[in-house]
Design an enzyme around this catalytic site. Structure first.
Site, PDB file in Angstrom:
ATOM      1  N   HIS A 145       0.839  -1.211   0.000  1.00 50.08           N
ATOM      2  CA  HIS A 145       0.000   0.000   0.000  1.00 50.08           C
ATOM      3  C   HIS A 145       0.869   1.255   0.000  1.00 50.08           C
ATOM      4  CE1 HIS A 145      -3.812   2.157   1.325  1.00 50.08           C
ATOM      5  NE2 HIS A 145      -2.871   3.061   1.580  1.00 50.08           N
ATOM      6  N   GLU A 146       1.823   1.306   0.914  1.00 52.47           N
ATOM      7  CA  GLU A 146       2.672   2.501   1.030  1.00 52.47           C
ATOM      8  C   GLU A 146       3.631   2.620  -0.152  1.00 52.47           C
ATOM      9  OE1 GLU A 146       1.574   4.437   3.120  1.00 52.47           O
ATOM     10  OE2 GLU A 146       0.462   3.070   4.402  1.00 52.47           O
ATOM     11  N   HIS A 149       1.973   4.448  -2.914  1.00 54.36           N
ATOM     12  CA  HIS A 149       2.063   5.902  -2.697  1.00 54.36           C
ATOM     13  C   HIS A 149       3.423   6.421  -3.165  1.00 54.36           C
ATOM     14  CE1 HIS A 149      -1.733   6.164  -0.787  1.00 54.36           C
ATOM     15  NE2 HIS A 149      -1.382   5.704   0.397  1.00 54.36           N
TER      16      HIS A 149
END
Length: 243
Positions: A145-146, A149
């Site tokens: 997820h990160e 980003h």
């Protein structure tokens, strides 16, 4: 036969203490050492017989040891996932192609106060919250997820204070990382069958936007998510399709 041990109910507290002292003094040096070590271990484990100050010190020590163990477990899982997880390896290679290197040095395990399992800062650091993880699979999803980003920041001109920009990367991260699989939703207590993936992505993105200083309300966050949802949800880069 008269009772001489300390469990004699006829003995007063003072008599019990005196008897205990005599029995202790009768022990050999090695026996005393063994007893003292056992007594300290018992007190530290149960808190029995400790002063208030010693109890406070014991609680702080126990908390520190628990934190240290959780942090070390997070670091162990992280290092293993960097080497073995197809998802993490793919994102690492995609980031490298984008000119960004991610490894254990810029993915520290740390204690977080907020109810989140990870975070990404615009200076290129992924935070992994060891006190919010419930397993290795959860950490894998968090890392992916990160890293999405990080990929978006490396490849697109993101203004993190622009809610639509922020909404887009949150939509992509929630959708592509595995954060909204049926199993993950089940663990959160959210069970649905009709477009559950899209519903989860919108909800997760909206929750993330609430922490943005530019966000005025939940309705403001929802409006930003809905405005960019279709274009961002269908953008699966660097994947060919939703993971």
């Amino acid at each position: 036969m008269s009772k001489t041990h300390t469990d004699n109910p006829s003995l007063s507290t003072g008599e019990r203490s005196a008897l205990f002292r005599r029995q202790y003094e009768a022990l050999s040096t090695s026996e005393r050492s063994t007893f003292d070590n056992w007594s300290r271990a018992f007190s530290n484990y149960t808190g029995w017989g400790l002063t208030d100050k010693e109890k406070q010190e014991r609680n702080e020590r126990t908390k520190y040891e628990s934190d240290l163990k959780a942090c070390q477990q997070c670091e162990k899982w992280r290092n293993e996932l960097i080497k073995t997880s197809p998802l993490v390896i793919f994102m690492t290679e995609s980031l490298k192609k984008s000119g960004v290197v991610f490894d254990q040095n810029n993915m520290p395990c740390m204690k977080c106060d907020e109810m989140r399992s990870g975070g990404f800062s615009s200076d290129g650091v992924i935070q992994l919250c060891y006190n919010r993880l419930y397993g290795k699979g959860h950490l894998e999803t968090t890392m992916a997820h990160e890293m999405i980003h990080a990929y978006d920041q490396a490849n697109f001109d993101i203004d993190w204070y622009n809610l639509e920009h922020h909404a887009c990367t949150e939509i992509r991260a929630a959708s592509l990382s595995g954060d909204c699989t049926w199993f993950q939703e089940l663990l959160r207590g959210n069970v649905g069958f009709l477009k559950h993936h899209q519903v989860c992505v919108k909800r997760r993105a909206t929750l993330s936007l609430l922490a943005n200083p530019s966000c005025k309300s939940e309705k403001h966050a929802e409006a930003a998510v809905n405005k960019v949802f279709q274009s961002c949800f269908t953008d699966t880069r660097p994947f060919d399709e939703i993971y």
